[in-house]
Design a protein around this motif. Sequence first.
Motif, short mmCIF file in Angstrom:
data_model
loop_
_atom_site.label_atom_id
_atom_site.label_comp_id
_atom_site.label_asym_id
_atom_site.label_seq_id
_atom_site.Cartn_x
_atom_site.Cartn_y
_atom_site.Cartn_z
N LEU A 175 20.79 3.41 -3.90
CA LEU A 175 19.66 4.11 -3.28
C LEU A 175 18.77 3.14 -2.53
O LEU A 175 18.30 2.15 -3.10
CB LEU A 175 18.85 4.84 -4.35
CG LEU A 175 19.64 5.91 -5.12
CD1 LEU A 175 18.86 6.38 -6.34
CD2 LEU A 175 19.97 7.09 -4.22
N LEU A 176 18.55 3.42 -1.25
CA LEU A 176 17.67 2.60 -0.43
C LEU A 176 16.24 3.10 -0.60
O LEU A 176 15.95 4.27 -0.37
CB LEU A 176 18.10 2.69 1.04
CG LEU A 176 17.27 1.87 2.03
CD1 LEU A 176 17.46 0.37 1.79
CD2 LEU A 176 17.65 2.22 3.47
N VAL A 177 15.36 2.20 -1.04
CA VAL A 177 13.96 2.58 -1.24
C VAL A 177 13.17 2.11 -0.03
O VAL A 177 13.14 0.92 0.29
CB VAL A 177 13.40 1.94 -2.53
CG1 VAL A 177 11.93 2.33 -2.73
CG2 VAL A 177 14.24 2.38 -3.73
N VAL A 178 12.57 3.07 0.67
CA VAL A 178 11.85 2.76 1.91
C VAL A 178 10.41 3.22 1.83
O VAL A 178 10.12 4.31 1.36
CB VAL A 178 12.54 3.47 3.12
CG1 VAL A 178 11.80 3.15 4.41
CG2 VAL A 178 14.00 3.06 3.23
N ASP A 179 9.52 2.35 2.28
CA ASP A 179 8.10 2.67 2.33
C ASP A 179 7.88 3.78 3.34
O ASP A 179 8.31 3.68 4.50
CB ASP A 179 7.35 1.40 2.77
CG ASP A 179 5.84 1.52 2.61
OD1 ASP A 179 5.22 0.51 2.25
OD2 ASP A 179 5.30 2.61 2.86
N GLY A 180 7.21 4.85 2.91
CA GLY A 180 6.98 6.00 3.77
C GLY A 180 6.19 5.72 5.03
O GLY A 180 6.16 6.53 5.95
N MET A 181 5.50 4.55 5.08
CA MET A 181 4.69 4.25 6.26
C MET A 181 5.47 3.42 7.28
O MET A 181 4.91 2.99 8.29
CB MET A 181 3.46 3.44 5.88
CG MET A 181 2.80 3.91 4.63
SD MET A 181 1.49 2.78 4.22
CE MET A 181 1.82 2.42 2.53
N GLY A 209 -0.10 9.35 0.75
CA GLY A 209 -1.14 9.01 1.71
C GLY A 209 -1.07 9.92 2.91
O GLY A 209 -0.59 11.05 2.82
N ASP A 210 -1.51 9.42 4.08
CA ASP A 210 -1.49 10.26 5.27
C ASP A 210 -0.38 9.85 6.25
O ASP A 210 -0.41 10.21 7.42
CB ASP A 210 -2.85 10.28 5.97
CG ASP A 210 -3.32 8.89 6.39
OD1 ASP A 210 -4.35 8.80 7.08
OD2 ASP A 210 -2.67 7.88 6.01
N ALA A 211 0.60 9.09 5.76
CA ALA A 211 1.71 8.73 6.64
C ALA A 211 2.53 9.99 6.87
O ALA A 211 2.79 10.75 5.94
CB ALA A 211 2.58 7.66 5.99
N ARG A 212 2.92 10.20 8.13
CA ARG A 212 3.66 11.43 8.45
C ARG A 212 5.04 11.41 7.81
O ARG A 212 5.58 12.43 7.45
CB ARG A 212 3.80 11.54 9.98
CG ARG A 212 2.52 11.92 10.67
CD ARG A 212 2.37 13.42 10.71
NE ARG A 212 1.23 13.85 11.48
CZ ARG A 212 1.26 14.10 12.79
NH1 ARG A 212 2.39 13.95 13.46
NH2 ARG A 212 0.18 14.51 13.41
N GLY A 213 5.61 10.21 7.71
CA GLY A 213 6.93 10.10 7.09
C GLY A 213 8.07 10.27 8.08
O GLY A 213 9.19 10.61 7.71
N GLY A 214 7.80 9.98 9.33
CA GLY A 214 8.83 10.07 10.37
C GLY A 214 10.04 9.20 10.06
O GLY A 214 11.14 9.46 10.53
N ALA A 215 9.83 8.19 9.21
CA ALA A 215 10.94 7.31 8.82
C ALA A 215 12.06 8.13 8.18
O ALA A 215 13.23 7.77 8.27
CB ALA A 215 10.45 6.24 7.86
N ALA A 216 11.71 9.24 7.57
CA ALA A 216 12.71 10.11 6.91
C ALA A 216 13.77 10.53 7.92
O ALA A 216 14.98 10.51 7.64
CB ALA A 216 12.05 11.34 6.31
N LEU A 217 13.31 10.91 9.07
CA LEU A 217 14.19 11.38 10.12
C LEU A 217 15.10 10.26 10.61
O LEU A 217 16.31 10.42 10.76
CB LEU A 217 13.31 11.87 11.27
CG LEU A 217 13.88 12.89 12.22
CD1 LEU A 217 14.69 13.91 11.48
CD2 LEU A 217 12.71 13.55 12.92
N SER A 218 14.51 9.10 10.84
CA SER A 218 15.27 7.95 11.33
C SER A 218 16.35 7.57 10.33
O SER A 218 17.50 7.34 10.70
CB SER A 218 14.35 6.75 11.51
OG SER A 218 13.29 7.08 12.36
N ILE A 219 15.97 7.50 9.06
CA ILE A 219 16.91 7.07 8.03
C ILE A 219 18.07 8.06 7.94
O ILE A 219 19.24 7.68 7.93
CB ILE A 219 16.21 6.98 6.65
CG1 ILE A 219 15.12 5.93 6.68
CG2 ILE A 219 17.22 6.68 5.55
CD1 ILE A 219 14.19 6.00 5.48
#
Lengths: 253, 280
Positions: A175-181, A209-219
């Motif tokens: 499992l890759l753990v990625v910071d939501g920001m 927090g208030d990070a949108r979490g766009g990284a989810a899409l990229s990942i």
Amino acid sequence: MNFRVAREFIENVKQKALGQGVLKSLTPGQQMVGIVHQELIVLMGEQAVELSLAPAPPTILMLVGLQGSGKTTASGKLARLLRGRGHHPLLVAADVYRPAAIQQLQILGQTISVPVFTIDGSRDPVTICTVAVERARNAGQDVVILDTAGRLHIDDEMMDELTRIKEAVEPHETLLVVDGMTGQDAVNVADTFNQRIGIDGSILTKLDGDARGGAALSIRSVTHKPIKFIGVGEKLDALEPFHPERMASRILG
Amino acid sequence: IRRYDKIDDDLLDEIEAILLQTDVGVDTTTKIIEGLRARTVEERTKDPSAIYELLRHEMVQILTTHSSPPPSLDQHRPHVIMVVGVNGTGKTTTIGKMADRYRRDGKKVLVAAADTFRAAAIDQLAVWATRAEVDLIRHQPGADPAAVAFDALQAAVARNIDVLIIDTAGRLHTKTNLMEELKKIKRILGKQIPGVPHETLIVLDATTGQNAISQATLFNQALDGLTGIVLTKLDGTAKGGIVLAISDRLSIPVRMIGVGETIDDLQDFDARSFVEALFT
Ligand SMILES: Nc1nc2c(ncn2[C@@H]2O[C@H](COP(=O)(O)OP(=O)(O)OP(=O)(O)O)[C@@H](O)[C@H]2O)c(=O)[nH]1
Ligand SMILES: Nc1nc2c(ncn2[C@@H]2O[C@H](COP(=O)(O)OP(=O)(O)OP(=O)(O)O)[C@@H](O)[C@H]2O)c(=O)[nH]1
Ligand SMILES: [Mg+2]
Ligand SMILES: [Mg+2]
């Protein structure tokens, strides 16, 4: 999200929008948001996918990722979740580099009454993980959670270490753990980890927090592997299963 | 003329793509591109390398316009630095590096373990204090962080310390109660000795995207002025372009950068080399 991923996404949305007629009950703007929302959900894997267990115990979970992304905390959270479901997890302190990393995991383990495996004075994560799995088999611990050191995806030696751990213990899930920001770099990181050691899913942290979490899409779009959980706080109960529709709403703000 | 316009547009598109990719963000990128477009028109620049030079110059301007030089240590003693930021950005590690640097410069350094919350946070800083060969003020886990800070400042005065660096727990900027805790620490320090802390540094992770703007904004508001940024993990592939947006909007200068996990991996911020690295 990565802006190249965004461009591709916009193209898909355009196609869908052009392909669809205009619905009488919605304004074009509302309809557009609706299409985007749907596309995001599709992109992120339509339904929640969770942890799978190995056909024969112990199930081995290996947590990997960049420095500070939340691996040690996530290890504790997973242990707590699995213990709550009636499993007997074993936490493994495979980070021999970071000052007080082992103590950190030990404290978390104590908090939730889950044993933490370490080898005092060992500087070899491969040995630590191998012996831990053996110990788990003998002690009847049915889930082994390997907390590895944070590392750069471009650090060959450290990525090699992960490969060696993987070869030695054959984790059921990596499992890759990625910071939501995480910003644009999410694509590079996810892609490299997946190419070099292979991941089965990811955990996106610090989404309280208030990070949108766009990284989810990229990942998701670059690895085609599901996001399994999100971290929503520092406490060990702050772990939620990933819901694509909720994430889509969050990204759209 | 048409041909010239086309080249210019393609080049600007290429530049825009690079800026967005390095997390500079849409607003600041647009501002930079428009500024560049105006200057290339007025200077009639056609040559791509000249355009790139204008661009780099513009970006260095954004990063250095509002920045005053770092405070000098001989104005007062102890010089107190409070280190803040969201979870996992590299505060504790950066403090270890800074402490070692000051110590090697001949300063008497003290560090304070005011993260009394996170598991093994105090132990982690203790290892760094040993590595940096500096003293540490610590209470037990769960103690009041303001009490640790108070105690550390008293000790710094008593021991004739030149530099006191205070480590705080990572916290999300949106958590009001945690931001209140930070304000309280600052208030307690200022009551003890007016003007303390002399520096309040926010540690930002270079991999963070647009959220860094929100972080800088809210920490800046809560603490009534951040004096500087430390941008960490630049040894990865992230470029940290977000500091351009932060400099542009909040005028907070970048003081140092973290380029690795060992004690020597701290460098003074150099705007020019930072900008050049954005394009590699
Ligand atoms: N607010 C919030 N904080 C989190 C979350 N997950 C982890 N953290 C915090 O983030 C910081 C880093 O977490 P760690 O678990 O130490 O991260 P790590 O990936 O193990 O770090 P390294 O081992 O150094 O690579 C700590 O302050 C954690 O409490 C989350 O979901 N929300
Ligand atoms: N590659 C790299 N890693 C860094 C750098 N600075 C810090 N780290 C690593 O990032 C991780 C987190 O560092 P910490 O110093 O614990 O971060 P923190 O902000 O104090 O974390 P919390 O107190 O939990 O909020 C550790 O694994 C550090 O070794 C850097 O410049 N480059
Ligand atoms: Mg860890
Ligand atoms: Mg810390």
